[in-house]
Design an enzyme around this catalytic site. Sequence first.
Site, short mmCIF file in Angstrom:
data_model
loop_
_atom_site.label_atom_id
_atom_site.label_comp_id
_atom_site.label_asym_id
_atom_site.label_seq_id
_atom_site.Cartn_x
_atom_site.Cartn_y
_atom_site.Cartn_z
N THR A 199 0.83 -1.21 0.00
CA THR A 199 0.00 0.00 0.00
C THR A 199 0.86 1.25 0.00
O THR A 199 1.98 1.25 0.51
CB THR A 199 -0.89 0.05 1.27
OG1 THR A 199 -0.06 0.29 2.40
CG2 THR A 199 -1.66 -1.23 1.47
N ASP A 202 5.79 13.73 74.30
CA ASP A 202 7.08 13.10 74.56
C ASP A 202 8.16 13.52 73.56
O ASP A 202 9.35 13.55 73.90
CB ASP A 202 6.94 11.57 74.60
CG ASP A 202 6.19 10.99 73.42
OD1 ASP A 202 5.85 11.74 72.49
OD2 ASP A 202 5.93 9.76 73.43
N LYS A 241 -5.79 -12.51 15.40
CA LYS A 241 -6.88 -13.38 15.86
C LYS A 241 -6.82 -14.74 15.16
O LYS A 241 -7.15 -15.78 15.75
CB LYS A 241 -8.23 -12.71 15.60
CG LYS A 241 -9.42 -13.55 16.05
CD LYS A 241 -10.72 -12.80 15.94
CE LYS A 241 -11.89 -13.68 16.43
NZ LYS A 241 -13.17 -12.95 16.44
N LYS A 268 -7.73 2.45 2.77
CA LYS A 268 -6.94 1.65 1.83
C LYS A 268 -7.25 0.17 2.00
O LYS A 268 -7.56 -0.52 1.06
CB LYS A 268 -5.43 1.88 2.05
CG LYS A 268 -4.93 3.28 1.81
CD LYS A 268 -3.42 3.36 1.83
CE LYS A 268 -2.85 3.27 3.22
NZ LYS A 268 -2.96 4.52 3.98
N HIS A 312 19.58 3.90 50.78
CA HIS A 312 18.41 3.03 50.92
C HIS A 312 17.09 3.79 50.87
O HIS A 312 16.18 3.54 51.66
CB HIS A 312 18.51 2.20 52.20
CG HIS A 312 19.73 1.34 52.26
ND1 HIS A 312 20.09 0.49 51.23
CD2 HIS A 312 20.70 1.21 53.20
CE1 HIS A 312 21.21 -0.14 51.55
NE2 HIS A 312 21.60 0.29 52.73
N GLU A 322 28.49 5.40 45.31
CA GLU A 322 27.88 4.57 44.26
C GLU A 322 27.53 5.41 43.03
O GLU A 322 27.83 5.03 41.89
CB GLU A 322 26.59 3.92 44.78
CG GLU A 322 26.83 2.72 45.68
CD GLU A 322 26.96 1.43 44.89
OE1 GLU A 322 26.92 1.46 43.66
OE2 GLU A 322 27.12 0.38 45.54
#
Length: 517
Positions: free
Chosen positions: A30, A471, A134, A62, A273, A325
């Site tokens: 196409t 506290d 399908k 198309k 972390h 790191e």
Amino acid sequence: MRALISVSDKTGIVEFAKELVDLGIEIISTGGTYNKLKAEGVPAIEISDLTGFPECLDGRVKTLHPIVHAGLLAMRSKPEHMQQLKDLNIQTIDMVVVNLYPFKETILKDGVTRAEAVENIDIGGPTMLRSAAKNYQDVAVVTDPRDYETVLNELKENKEVSLDTKFYLMQKVFMHTSNYDTMIADFLKKERNDHELPETLTMTFEKVQDMRYGENPHQKAAFYREIGKKHGSLTDAKQYNGKELSFNNINDTNGALELLKEFTEPTVVACKHGNPCAVASDENIVEAYIKAFNADKVSIYGGIVVVNRPVTKELAEEMSKIFLEVIVAPSYEKEALDILCKKKNLRVLELPEIDVPQDENALDLKKVNGGVIVQTIDSKLLNEADLKVVTDRQPTEKEMEDMMFAWRVVKFVKSNGIALAKDKHTVGIGPGQVNRVWAAKQCVEHAKELISEDATVGSVLASDAFFPFNDTVEAAHKAGITAIIQPGGSIRDQDSIDKCNEYGIAMVFTGMRHFRH
């Protein structure tokens, strides 16, 4: 055999089509694909010659024709299907090679209009793909140029594509069309400026890399990025040195970057972390790093460090004194890169737009067993109108400056979270405790252990949520803390206010909490 070829991504398509022809397969094509094949000398039948109906509406129609879809959907194992094809003078189509209009490329262009985006919504392509998929038992459907070689090898060896491969290709089709439709839906949602959480949630991401493992070696992991312009995120970073980022590297670095974006002055964030372990601001980025390093010399080792100013030679020399790191910065002096890249295990990343925040309507997702919980990101710091002093003593200007610094930090500390700060650097951070007073005591203990016995004297305290009891104020007083910032909102607020008044501690309520679970 017959193959229908119609592709936007023409990578390798001429070579693939030539090989199909050599194998005796007839090509139907196409539009632009047909013209390219024809120009390269590949014999092909134009789609309109097959259907007897011309392409129309500027090529919008198309392949939407019974001759195409009946040829794809007819089940070869059903005699009645094959008889109907014979009665209708329709031939089967045994292979579909289709990839879709470049919708993603279109919406990523600067200044793209809604009309341009909508015009690049493919209709015929997904329809053919779904029809062929399908009926995968009878039709091989190829969406990815990387699969051309596999298909050709099987055709050459066995004169057909195996059922296993057809099923694999079918699965790729529905992933491809699902991704495509999700991009369209997401674009249209943004066009409507619709920030409501939808009744059904669909999202799509592209894989950046597979990882060696996840949080632990027995877990599989990969890194995916959102589709679209996501400035200021790790997916935009350029890596100069070190191994690929690990799962934990990415998670921890992202947290550090999000905290860094809260600051405009020269700031250094060290993270370990998923929690900040040291944060400091200063007029000079080198001094900010030294303050952050001195705030927690133990935890910063093997951690993540992000900075919002260029890394100079002097700063690189300081950073290179310990094992880190990951380092992320907006840019690096050449001499700084030379120093840092000598450390083979140090991941050095450049992120020019490091200060660009996430869109306030971006979504935060957490997987739970059987589902996912979704929220908008915590994009606010506080509402100025809700900020109020609740004690008899007003905080000094310096205390207020330090409290706002600590409030930015504690927003990114896992709950129950406490942050202590003095002179715009942290002196203690207490993350993830099951009660607030433990978090406060942890801050104080670490500050005395890692900095000095009097490190907390004259500091301020920020809490991510209210005090259910007084506290925490008691602990603050014993540590020499002079001012506290917290959300307020407990039914026992007055107990804490009274205790602050007793000790001469200034306390400010923000009216906004920052749980981080």
